[in-house]
Design an enzyme around this catalytic site. Structure first.
Site, mmCIF file in Angstrom:
data_model
loop_
_atom_site.group_PDB
_atom_site.id
_atom_site.type_symbol
_atom_site.label_atom_id
_atom_site.label_comp_id
_atom_site.label_asym_id
_atom_site.label_seq_id
_atom_site.Cartn_x
_atom_site.Cartn_y
_atom_site.Cartn_z
ATOM 1 N N ARG A 243 0.929 -1.313 -0.158
ATOM 2 C CA ARG A 243 0.053 -0.065 -0.111
ATOM 3 C C ARG A 243 0.868 1.165 0.249
ATOM 4 O O ARG A 243 1.972 1.292 0.549
ATOM 5 C CB ARG A 243 -0.917 -0.083 1.161
ATOM 6 C CG ARG A 243 -1.865 -1.074 1.186
ATOM 7 C CD ARG A 243 -2.971 -0.609 -0.033
ATOM 8 N NE ARG A 243 -4.106 -1.551 0.046
ATOM 9 C CZ ARG A 243 -4.334 -2.690 -0.816
ATOM 10 N NH1 ARG A 243 -3.418 -3.052 -1.456
ATOM 11 N NH2 ARG A 243 -5.685 -3.303 -0.799
ATOM 12 N N GLU A 271 -3.752 7.427 -5.897
ATOM 13 C CA GLU A 271 -3.874 6.437 -7.067
ATOM 14 C C GLU A 271 -5.018 7.163 -7.652
ATOM 15 O O GLU A 271 -6.243 7.193 -7.123
ATOM 16 C CB GLU A 271 -3.846 5.107 -6.747
ATOM 17 C CG GLU A 271 -2.821 4.744 -5.827
ATOM 18 C CD GLU A 271 -2.925 2.955 -5.662
ATOM 19 O OE1 GLU A 271 -3.823 2.401 -5.818
ATOM 20 O OE2 GLU A 271 -1.837 2.512 -5.093
ATOM 21 N N HIS A 290 -0.673 -0.135 -10.041
ATOM 22 C CA HIS A 290 -1.363 -0.933 -8.934
ATOM 23 C C HIS A 290 -1.973 -2.253 -9.710
ATOM 24 O O HIS A 290 -3.252 -2.664 -9.530
ATOM 25 C CB HIS A 290 -2.198 -0.217 -8.105
ATOM 26 C CG HIS A 290 -2.869 -0.998 -6.888
ATOM 27 N ND1 HIS A 290 -3.363 -0.356 -5.890
ATOM 28 C CD2 HIS A 290 -2.738 -2.291 -6.583
ATOM 29 C CE1 HIS A 290 -3.760 -1.151 -5.005
ATOM 30 N NE2 HIS A 290 -3.251 -2.381 -5.313
#
Length: 332
Positions: A243, A271, A290
């Site tokens: 994360r 993000e 991601h």
């Protein structure tokens, strides 16, 4: 009475998770209530379907099963989430009501682990820098000569969850040394994995490759900050596929500006990564959006393994991919 299984996965994504033979196996344990739309169910639609459902299947983008929905679903026995964390997909009360909750995290872990190996090798062999140099017409030899092997290095992990353990399994042929910081890992288990447990600062100082596997909880917020980054040795590769919040991103950017270390990042504090982020321009960092755990193979692996677990559940066998309430607390 026929057992009903509500499948939240929207119509245009269903085949990405459930191949035809997997669908047929699922039909052996219940009647499927499929999402006919190329969009998620609305809360009203989902609640109406859950009223007499025995199971619910969800994935990324699916509606969470809230406490109110649980109240309206007295027959619900099982929730199978064909993605990773279930923290935001099912209310914690589901565990108190004895509902079995399944997660596809194990299948994602395999993809993330393979992705981490790819990042280590790509950075170590300067794939990005040599490619850019070749394309620009500049001599590649000086950059290529700086490349280095993974073989024989000391690899450090911050947390030893499913992904880290799979990385260890994949990395053994490289004859590396494993060290890790994980206050929850028993020494006996670490010894089985071939890992030496150390304090966090010792791992940061001694490892030549560092991979972060921390959950996003208050205790891990900016756990790798300016002081921790300064402990990392010159030439080290820092990988984060967990994360974004576990690293102080501005402090990392400042450290990367010195060209002292390398980084490979699949997650960020914001993000998607802002277009003006300096991380997009620094030569000693690889950035990806991601995606470490999501690909066609992993989605099908998730679908197949969780349908196998659903089948086991209704044939009186133990499930293999269940989530406990204790584990839920450590999910992001």
């Amino acid at each position: 009475m026929t057992r009903k299984i509500v499948v939240q996965i929207q119509q245009n994504e269903l085949s990405a998770f459930l191949e035809p033979d997997v669908v047929e196996k699922l039909k052996q344990v219940g009647e499927l209530v499929l999402n006919p739309y190329d969009r998620p169910f609305t809360p009203t639609e989902l609640m109406s379907h859950l009223g007499n459902a025995s199971a619910c299947i969800s994935t990324w983008g699916s509606l969470p099963i809230t406490r109110d929905m649980l109240d309206s679903a007295p027959k619900l026995e099982l929730v199978a989430h064909m993605a990773g964390s279930v923290k935001h997909i099912v209310a914690a009360e589901a565990f108190d009501r004895g509902i079995t909750v399944l997660s596809g995290g194990h299948a994602i872990a395999e993809s993330v682990a393979e992705s981490i190996i790819a990042l280590i090798l790509a950075v170590g062999h300067r794939v990005k820098l040599v490619d850019e140099s070749m394309r620009s017409g500049v001599s590649w030899k000086s950059i290529a000569m700086e490349a280095d092997e993974l073989r024989g290095k000391t690899v450090g992990f911050v947390a030893l969850g499913m992904v880290a353990q799979e990385v260890i399994r994949l990395m053994r042929p490289f004859h590396v040394r494993f060290i890790a910081y994980d206050p929850y890992m028993k020494r006996e288990k670490a010894a089985e994995l071939g890992v030496e447990l150390l304090p966090l600062h010792d791992v940061l100082k001694r490892a030549q490759v560092i991979s972060l596997h921390l959950p996003m909880i208050p205790e891990t917020d900016h756990m790798i900050g300016r002081d921790e980054l300064r402990l990392i040795q010159d030439g080290c590769l820092l990988i984060n596929t967990s994360r974004g919040s576990v690293i102080d991103e501005q402090a990392l950017i400042e450290e990367l500006r010195t060209n002292r270390i390398f980084a490979a990042l699949d997650v960020f504090e914001q993000e998607p990564l802002p277009l003006n982020s300096e991380l997009r321009r620094l030569p000693n960092v690889l950035v990806r959006p991601h995606i470490a755990g999501v690909n066609p193979s992993s989605r099908k692996r998730i679908g197949r393994s969780l349908v196998e677990d659903i089948y086991r559940y209704w044939h009186g066998e133990s499930v293999q991919h269940g989530v406990s309430k204790v584990r839920l607390a450590l999910m992001t």
